[in-house]
Motif scaffolding. Structure first.
Motif, mmCIF file in Angstrom:
data_model
loop_
_atom_site.group_PDB
_atom_site.id
_atom_site.type_symbol
_atom_site.label_atom_id
_atom_site.label_comp_id
_atom_site.label_asym_id
_atom_site.label_seq_id
_atom_site.Cartn_x
_atom_site.Cartn_y
_atom_site.Cartn_z
ATOM 1 N N THR A 55 7.703 8.736 -10.916
ATOM 2 C CA THR A 55 7.442 10.231 -10.514
ATOM 3 C C THR A 55 8.581 10.434 -9.607
ATOM 4 N N THR A 56 8.601 12.206 -8.939
ATOM 5 C CA THR A 56 9.115 12.337 -7.832
ATOM 6 C C THR A 56 8.040 12.399 -6.814
ATOM 7 N N GLN A 57 8.432 12.509 -5.627
ATOM 8 C CA GLN A 57 7.702 13.310 -4.440
ATOM 9 C C GLN A 57 7.160 14.732 -5.056
ATOM 10 N N GLY B 267 0.449 -0.766 -0.025
ATOM 11 C CA GLY B 267 -0.144 -0.041 0.021
ATOM 12 C C GLY B 267 1.188 1.233 -0.056
ATOM 13 N N GLY B 268 0.251 2.333 -0.371
ATOM 14 C CA GLY B 268 1.183 3.548 -0.742
ATOM 15 C C GLY B 268 2.613 3.597 -1.535
ATOM 16 N N SER B 269 2.471 2.361 -2.170
ATOM 17 C CA SER B 269 3.612 2.924 -3.539
ATOM 18 C C SER B 269 3.586 3.822 -4.912
ATOM 19 N N THR C 215 -2.349 3.777 -7.240
ATOM 20 C CA THR C 215 -3.643 4.248 -7.839
ATOM 21 C C THR C 215 -3.281 6.292 -8.432
ATOM 22 N N THR C 216 -2.383 6.568 -7.703
ATOM 23 C CA THR C 216 -1.554 7.257 -8.692
ATOM 24 C C THR C 216 -1.213 7.171 -9.586
ATOM 25 N N ILE C 217 -0.174 6.214 -10.257
ATOM 26 C CA ILE C 217 -0.180 6.284 -11.242
ATOM 27 C C ILE C 217 -1.156 5.727 -12.404
HETATM 28 P P1 ADP Z 1 -1.436 2.778 -3.434
HETATM 29 O O1 ADP Z 1 -2.158 3.075 -3.891
HETATM 30 O O2 ADP Z 1 -0.063 2.255 -4.208
HETATM 31 O O3 ADP Z 1 -1.662 2.456 -1.960
HETATM 32 P P2 ADP Z 1 -1.243 5.971 -3.811
HETATM 33 O O4 ADP Z 1 -1.211 6.761 -5.435
HETATM 34 O O5 ADP Z 1 -2.718 6.434 -3.196
HETATM 35 O O6 ADP Z 1 -0.909 4.184 -3.615
HETATM 36 O O7 ADP Z 1 -0.377 6.863 -2.770
HETATM 37 C C1 ADP Z 1 -0.201 7.034 -2.109
HETATM 38 C C2 ADP Z 1 -0.113 8.189 -1.471
HETATM 39 O O8 ADP Z 1 1.360 9.120 -1.744
HETATM 40 C C3 ADP Z 1 -1.496 8.920 -2.358
HETATM 41 O O9 ADP Z 1 -1.503 10.272 -0.713
HETATM 42 C C4 ADP Z 1 -0.486 9.863 -2.953
HETATM 43 O O10 ADP Z 1 -1.718 11.160 -3.044
HETATM 44 C C5 ADP Z 1 0.960 9.967 -2.417
HETATM 45 N N1 ADP Z 1 1.167 9.880 -3.243
HETATM 46 C C6 ADP Z 1 1.331 9.614 -3.855
HETATM 47 N N2 ADP Z 1 2.415 9.438 -5.100
HETATM 48 C C7 ADP Z 1 2.741 10.777 -5.152
HETATM 49 C C8 ADP Z 1 4.235 11.507 -4.958
HETATM 50 N N3 ADP Z 1 5.246 11.447 -6.515
HETATM 51 N N4 ADP Z 1 4.178 12.728 -4.927
HETATM 52 C C9 ADP Z 1 3.034 12.728 -3.498
HETATM 53 N N5 ADP Z 1 3.191 11.831 -3.341
HETATM 54 C C10 ADP Z 1 2.545 10.793 -3.953
#
Ligand code: ADP
Ligand code: MG
Length: 209
Positions: free
Chosen positions: A169-171, A11-13, A16-18
């Motif tokens: 992606t970067t933070q 989780g948190g990798s 969903t964002t990608i």
């Molecule tokens: P997963 O679906 O794998 O659990 P998420 O896409 O939900 O991961 O990302 C976990 C958290 O990190 C979310 O709050 C998301 O907004 C944040 N996040 C993801 N990628 C980045 C990024 N490149 N920069 C800043 N925050 C990010």
């Protein structure tokens, strides 16, 4: 349709964002795109609700029958992007079965890389019985800007035998803030995160068979 699955049990990798940003990038390039939420937590469905269903068609398929269910509905789309569930068993295996390409987002930390081991095995087992389908690649997620991937991290990833996508992606704050309103980085024109996502989309298209 080409099926791109974004998977990692961690989780948190950044799955969903990608998945949401990549799906939107493909749509903006004039493709017909379906976003599949395979996570029982329903993050992509929540995201879709937050934008009033305006951005992309999103369907929840969080059952083991994902592969068959998907076949029945993917006609008419150019791309299907699957947002993965935080588990390897069953759901991820079904997504691997459906996928032409698997993207594995990993934060550049050893724990995240070690956690990908089970998924890598599932993908390799599938590749063996299908002549190499799906293609798979790691995507470095949430890297600190201007920081080179450390030799240790790169080495750990290379040990799995899958390529690392040239772009990741970067933070950046725009990722969570845009998601909060059901949007993507494309909602803020001129943002440099757009370039990251477009570069990722280009890399992914090159991986397609
Ligand atoms: P997963 O679906 O794998 O659990 P998420 O896409 O939900 O991961 O990302 C976990 C958290 O990190 C979310 O709050 C998301 O907004 C944040 N996040 C993801 N990628 C980045 C990024 N490149 N920069 C800043 N925050 C990010
Ligand atoms: Mg998620």
């Amino acid at each position: 349709a080409h099926v791109i699955a974004v998977l990692n049990q961690k989780g948190g990798s950044g799955k969903t964002t990608i998945a949401t940003n990549l799906a939107h990038a493909l749509k903006l390039a004039d493709a017909k795109v379906l976003l599949v939420d395979s996570d029982p937590q329903g993050s992509a469905r929540d995201w879709n609700e937050a934008n009033g269903g305006q951005l992309l068609p999103v369907v929840g398929l969080d059952r083991e029958t994902l592969a068959t269910d998907l076949k029945a509905i993917m006609g008419g789309y150019d791309f299907v992007v699957i947002d993965g569930a935080p588990q390897v068993a069953r759901l991820a295996a079904a997504a691997v079965k459906s996928a032409d390409v698997v993207l594995i987002p990993v934060q550049p930390s050893p724990y995240d890389i070690w956690a990908a081991a089970d998924l890598v095995e599932v993908i390799k087992a599938r590749q063996e019985i299908t002549n190499g389908k799906p293609a798979a690649a790691f995507l470095i997620s949430r890297a600190i800007k201007n920081t080179k991937l450390s030799g240790e991290v790169a080495e750990a990833l290379e040990g799995y035998g899958f390529p690392i996508l040239a772009h990741g992606t970067t933070q950046r704050v725009i990722y969570p803030t845009s998601a909060a309103s059901g949007q993507t980085v494309f909602s803020e024109p001129g943002n440099t995160a757009i370039e990251e996502i477009e570069a990722i989309a280009k890399d992914v298209l090159e991986l397609l068979p």
